[in-house]
Design a protein around this motif. Structure first.
Motif, PDB file in Angstrom:
ATOM      1  N   GLN A  80       0.830  -1.200   0.000  1.00 35.97           N
ATOM      2  CA  GLN A  80       0.000   0.000   0.000  1.00 35.97           C
ATOM      3  C   GLN A  80       0.867   1.254   0.000  1.00 35.97           C
ATOM      4  O   GLN A  80       0.521   2.252  -0.607  1.00 35.97           O
ATOM      5  CB  GLN A  80      -0.909   0.007   1.230  1.00 35.97           C
ATOM      6  N   ARG A  81       1.984   1.213   0.704  1.00 38.71           N
ATOM      7  CA  ARG A  81       2.904   2.342   0.735  1.00 38.71           C
ATOM      8  C   ARG A  81       4.065   2.058  -0.200  1.00 38.71           C
ATOM      9  O   ARG A  81       4.614   0.959  -0.215  1.00 38.71           O
ATOM     10  CB  ARG A  81       3.407   2.594   2.162  1.00 38.71           C
ATOM     11  N   TYR A  82       4.426   3.059  -0.983  1.00 38.74           N
ATOM     12  CA  TYR A  82       5.472   2.914  -1.982  1.00 38.74           C
ATOM     13  C   TYR A  82       6.798   2.495  -1.339  1.00 38.74           C
ATOM     14  O   TYR A  82       7.131   2.867  -0.230  1.00 38.74           O
ATOM     15  CB  TYR A  82       5.640   4.206  -2.762  1.00 38.74           C
ATOM     16  N   SER A  83       7.545   1.700  -2.076  1.00 36.55           N
ATOM     17  CA  SER A  83       8.840   1.228  -1.596  1.00 36.55           C
ATOM     18  C   SER A  83       9.799   1.195  -2.779  1.00 36.55           C
ATOM     19  O   SER A  83       9.737   0.299  -3.613  1.00 36.55           O
ATOM     20  CB  SER A  83       8.693  -0.171  -0.986  1.00 36.55           C
ATOM     21  N   VAL A  84      10.684   2.207  -2.848  1.00 37.76           N
ATOM     22  CA  VAL A  84      11.659   2.297  -3.937  1.00 37.76           C
ATOM     23  C   VAL A  84      13.024   2.615  -3.336  1.00 37.76           C
ATOM     24  O   VAL A  84      13.157   2.864  -2.136  1.00 37.76           O
ATOM     25  CB  VAL A  84      11.249   3.374  -4.964  1.00 37.76           C
ATOM     26  N   PHE A  85      14.044   2.607  -4.179  1.00 34.28           N
ATOM     27  CA  PHE A  85      15.399   2.890  -3.701  1.00 34.28           C
ATOM     28  C   PHE A  85      15.628   4.402  -3.693  1.00 34.28           C
ATOM     29  O   PHE A  85      15.698   5.034  -4.755  1.00 34.28           O
ATOM     30  CB  PHE A  85      16.427   2.215  -4.607  1.00 34.28           C
ATOM     31  N   PRO A  86      15.766   5.008  -2.508  1.00 39.10           N
ATOM     32  CA  PRO A  86      15.863   6.471  -2.449  1.00 39.10           C
ATOM     33  C   PRO A  86      17.160   7.032  -3.007  1.00 39.10           C
ATOM     34  O   PRO A  86      17.211   8.206  -3.386  1.00 39.10           O
ATOM     35  CB  PRO A  86      15.745   6.764  -0.942  1.00 39.10           C
ATOM     36  N   HIS A  87      18.224   6.210  -3.061  1.00 33.87           N
ATOM     37  CA  HIS A  87      19.522   6.703  -3.531  1.00 33.87           C
ATOM     38  C   HIS A  87      19.676   6.596  -5.040  1.00 33.87           C
ATOM     39  O   HIS A  87      20.719   6.988  -5.586  1.00 33.87           O
ATOM     40  CB  HIS A  87      20.652   5.923  -2.857  1.00 33.87           C
ATOM     41  N   MET A  88      18.661   6.077  -5.728  1.00 36.32           N
ATOM     42  CA  MET A  88      18.706   5.939  -7.181  1.00 36.32           C
ATOM     43  C   MET A  88      17.732   6.908  -7.825  1.00 36.32           C
ATOM     44  O   MET A  88      16.687   7.232  -7.253  1.00 36.32           O
ATOM     45  CB  MET A  88      18.329   4.515  -7.607  1.00 36.32           C
ATOM     46  N   THR A  89      18.050   7.337  -9.026  1.00 38.46           N
ATOM     47  CA  THR A  89      17.107   8.170  -9.770  1.00 38.46           C
ATOM     48  C   THR A  89      15.897   7.315 -10.169  1.00 38.46           C
ATOM     49  O   THR A  89      15.895   6.076 -10.051  1.00 38.46           O
ATOM     50  CB  THR A  89      17.743   8.747 -11.039  1.00 38.46           C
ATOM     51  N   VAL A  90      14.887   8.007 -10.658  1.00 33.66           N
ATOM     52  CA  VAL A  90      13.679   7.314 -11.115  1.00 33.66           C
ATOM     53  C   VAL A  90      14.030   6.303 -12.204  1.00 33.66           C
ATOM     54  O   VAL A  90      13.584   5.147 -12.170  1.00 33.66           O
ATOM     55  CB  VAL A  90      12.656   8.353 -11.615  1.00 33.66           C
ATOM     56  N   ARG A  91      14.828   6.713 -13.187  1.00 31.25           N
ATOM     57  CA  ARG A  91      15.221   5.811 -14.270  1.00 31.25           C
ATOM     58  C   ARG A  91      16.003   4.606 -13.711  1.00 31.25           C
ATOM     59  O   ARG A  91      15.770   3.461 -14.096  1.00 31.25           O
ATOM     60  CB  ARG A  91      16.047   6.553 -15.308  1.00 31.25           C
ATOM     61  N   GLU A  92      16.933   4.882 -12.813  1.00 31.31           N
ATOM     62  CA  GLU A  92      17.751   3.802 -12.242  1.00 31.31           C
ATOM     63  C   GLU A  92      16.918   2.826 -11.424  1.00 31.31           C
ATOM     64  O   GLU A  92      17.223   1.630 -11.366  1.00 31.31           O
ATOM     65  CB  GLU A  92      18.865   4.400 -11.384  1.00 31.31           C
ATOM     66  N   ASN A  93      15.841   3.306 -10.802  1.00 28.80           N
ATOM     67  CA  ASN A  93      14.954   2.411 -10.072  1.00 28.80           C
ATOM     68  C   ASN A  93      14.294   1.404 -11.008  1.00 28.80           C
ATOM     69  O   ASN A  93      14.153   0.229 -10.672  1.00 28.80           O
ATOM     70  CB  ASN A  93      13.883   3.212  -9.325  1.00 28.80           C
ATOM     71  N   ILE A  94      13.900   1.864 -12.185  1.00 29.50           N
ATOM     72  CA  ILE A  94      13.288   0.958 -13.155  1.00 29.50           C
ATOM     73  C   ILE A  94      14.317  -0.045 -13.671  1.00 29.50           C
ATOM     74  O   ILE A  94      14.037  -1.256 -13.771  1.00 29.50           O
ATOM     75  CB  ILE A  94      12.672   1.749 -14.325  1.00 29.50           C
ATOM     76  N   VAL A  95      15.521   0.428 -13.978  1.00 28.48           N
ATOM     77  CA  VAL A  95      16.579  -0.482 -14.418  1.00 28.48           C
ATOM     78  C   VAL A  95      16.878  -1.512 -13.327  1.00 28.48           C
ATOM     79  O   VAL A  95      17.078  -2.699 -13.608  1.00 28.48           O
ATOM     80  CB  VAL A  95      17.857   0.303 -14.787  1.00 28.48           C
ATOM     81  N   ALA A  96      16.875  -1.078 -12.062  1.00 26.96           N
ATOM     82  CA  ALA A  96      17.134  -2.004 -10.952  1.00 26.96           C
ATOM     83  C   ALA A  96      16.090  -3.105 -10.903  1.00 26.96           C
ATOM     84  O   ALA A  96      16.413  -4.271 -10.649  1.00 26.96           O
ATOM     85  CB  ALA A  96      17.168  -1.237  -9.633  1.00 26.96           C
ATOM     86  N   GLY A  97      14.829  -2.756 -11.157  1.00 27.96           N
ATOM     87  CA  GLY A  97      13.780  -3.765 -11.160  1.00 27.96           C
ATOM     88  C   GLY A  97      14.034  -4.852 -12.179  1.00 27.96           C
ATOM     89  O   GLY A  97      13.828  -6.042 -11.911  1.00 27.96           O
ATOM     90  N   GLU A  98      14.526  -4.465 -13.351  1.00 29.40           N
ATOM     91  CA  GLU A  98      14.808  -5.448 -14.398  1.00 29.40           C
ATOM     92  C   GLU A  98      16.092  -6.230 -14.120  1.00 29.40           C
ATOM     93  O   GLU A  98      16.252  -7.366 -14.568  1.00 29.40           O
ATOM     94  CB  GLU A  98      14.915  -4.737 -15.754  1.00 29.40           C
TER      95      GLU A  98
END
Length: 256
Positions: A80-98
């Motif tokens: 329910q609450r967002y959980s992403v990597f705060p030290h990465m840019t938005v683009r880098e977060n997507i690359v990290a997922g892949e």
């Protein structure tokens, strides 16, 4: 052959039962929506499917394997609450997922260039391409949730678990995220379980809609019994009319 099999699952926290006697089977590629009043064990059920928790009794198997003891790459979740990597840019977060499935967890050279291009395409589809170089802390809560959903989807798990993933989104963005989820599901064949309080959303996206409720109730001790699956609706090809369910099934009037 069933892909996800839940056999006689009970879960208690200390003396307090949360869910009991849950039996369920889903084919690979199914989209299962889960509804019910707050406190009826929906999120607990997702954590059990993730293997973040172990059931008090019973077992859960995916693709015929032994019950998982901890979360693995075959299962992804958006809370329910967002959980992403705060030290990465938005683009880098997507690359990290892949990159989660890669041996070193990273892309190099031409592979990285291609991954960045795919990330930009994903960001365009979820409406975040204009903030690709920013960090999550600079985004609104709804934008961070879109990022978390995009990151989970590009990881392409075999089982995707969603816990009220669209609740923080405005109506227009929610519809675009519905389309993105349905497109990626069609591309990957992933099996999806989604908890939602929105009945229209549940029937729009789900092939099946499960209702969790407490079939036994003690007015002197409301926590005495756990919840279970009380209804299992086929939502394909229109399924049962939404209005009929809303009128005839009190438990479906989930109100958070």
């Amino acid at each position: 052959m069933s892909f996800v099999t839940v056999r006689n699952v009970f879960q208690s926290y200390g003396p307090r039962p949360i869910i009991e006697r849950v039996n369920f089977e889903a084919e690979e590629g199914a989209f299962v929506s889960i509804v019910g009043a707050s406190g009826c064990g929906k999120s607990t059920f997702l954590r059990l499917l993730l293997a973040q928790e172990q059931p008090t009794r019973g077992d859960i198997r995916v693709a015929g394997a032994d019950p998982a003891r901890e979360p693995g790459l075959d299962r992804g979740i958006v809370f329910q609450r967002y959980s992403v990597f705060p030290h990465m840019t938005v683009r880098e977060n997507i690359v990290a997922g892949e990159s989660f499935r890669r041996p070193w967890g990273r892309f190099f050279g031409a592979d990285r260039k291609a991954a960045l291009a795919r990330a930009d395409d994903t960001l365009a589809r979820i409406g975040l391409d204009h903030v690709a170089d920013q960090y999550p802390a600079t985004l609104s809560g709804g934008m961070q949730q879109r990022l978390a959903i995009g990151q989970a989807l590009v990881a392409k798990p075999r089982v995707l678990l969603l816990d009220e993933p669209f609740g923080a989104l405005d109506p227009g963005t929610r519809l675009s995220m519905h389309d993105f989820l349905q497109d990626l599901r069609a591309e990957t064949g992933m099996t999806v379980f989604m908890v939602t309080h929105d009945l229209e959303e549940a029937f729009k996206l789900g092939d099946r809609v499960l209702v969790f409720d407490k079939p036994r109730w003690d007015p002197h001790d409301p926590n005495r019994y756990g919840a279970t699956i009380t209804y299992d609706f086929d939502a394909r090809d229109g399924g049962i009319p939404f209005q009929t369910l809303k009128e005839d099934t009190h438990v479906l009037q989930a109100n958070g």
